[in-house]
Design an enzyme around this catalytic site. Sequence first.
Site, short mmCIF file in Angstrom:
data_model
loop_
_atom_site.label_atom_id
_atom_site.label_comp_id
_atom_site.label_asym_id
_atom_site.label_seq_id
_atom_site.Cartn_x
_atom_site.Cartn_y
_atom_site.Cartn_z
N CYS A 96 0.49 -1.30 -0.02
CA CYS A 96 0.28 0.19 -0.16
C CYS A 96 0.75 1.13 -0.65
O CYS A 96 1.33 1.33 -1.24
CB CYS A 96 -0.75 0.04 1.27
SG CYS A 96 -2.63 0.49 1.68
N ARG B 93 -12.87 4.97 -2.11
CA ARG B 93 -11.57 4.11 -1.24
C ARG B 93 -12.53 2.85 -2.43
O ARG B 93 -13.34 2.31 -2.27
CB ARG B 93 -12.13 4.40 0.30
CG ARG B 93 -11.41 5.14 0.47
CD ARG B 93 -11.30 4.90 2.13
NE ARG B 93 -9.78 4.21 2.32
CZ ARG B 93 -8.58 5.08 2.63
NH1 ARG B 93 -8.54 6.20 2.12
NH2 ARG B 93 -7.51 3.39 2.26
N HIS C 23 -3.17 -5.83 2.36
CA HIS C 23 -3.12 -6.19 3.22
C HIS C 23 -3.64 -7.15 4.17
O HIS C 23 -3.63 -7.97 3.32
CB HIS C 23 -4.01 -4.89 4.77
CG HIS C 23 -3.25 -3.61 3.73
ND1 HIS C 23 -2.52 -3.01 4.75
CD2 HIS C 23 -3.75 -2.83 2.87
CE1 HIS C 23 -2.11 -1.77 3.85
NE2 HIS C 23 -3.11 -1.60 3.02
#
Length: 252
Positions: free
Chosen positions: A93, A127, A201
């Site tokens: 990220c 997002r 993640h």
Amino acid sequence: MKINICHLYPDLLDLYGDRGNILALAARCRWRGLEAAVERTSLGDALDFRSMDILFIGGGSDREQGLLVEDLMKRREELKAAIADGLVVLAICGGYQLLGEYYQTSNGEKIPGLGILDVWTVAGDKRLIGNVAVELKPRNPVNVSDLQTLQTLVGFENHSGKTYLGKDVLPLGRILAGHGNNGEDGTEGVRWHNIFGTYLHGPLLPKNPHLADLLLELACERRGYFLPLPGLDDQLEILAHRTILERLVGTK
């Protein structure tokens, strides 16, 4: 044999359980009788990239990314030289974006990156969140001693930045479920030399033991150890991986 693992900026870059990747690498070394020496370094600490076998950079906010670029820019040439020499890097990220050309914020400001990877990131208006499944690119085979080798990755993404790849790099894989690099071109992550950049993640490596072992094997090869790593009993990890994959894309 000792594997030197550097966790860069663990106090600033640790979103969504990213430090679990360090725990997974250390455990998979320990289970094989290998020594995993984990060094945690932060702003202003001395860094010797030549002594590292694996460098891990996690995710963080835009503000933190600006601070870290300023700190790392002083040692950019040393990092580039280590990467050219085969240093294994896992960047997730914000760490992934940090290695690119720039991050353009929603107000048009460009936060410069290290310019090591031919990628750039632009802030999106929403997002990109959710579980992700990725088919690894053929040029990035994951060859480990496990008989049930996986050719997919699973993880979790939560980012507004949209990353685009230049002509000098190829994606880590193709999106089967989720958004990936930008939610537009079906790509996820990047692999260039021994750099693995991704938005996954979760943490990533406990869910993908084959990727963890690839990083370890590449680190060993760089040090002159070319034998495959001893196999581990990954039945539970593989079952968990395939269960997630089945839920996301229906793959048996």
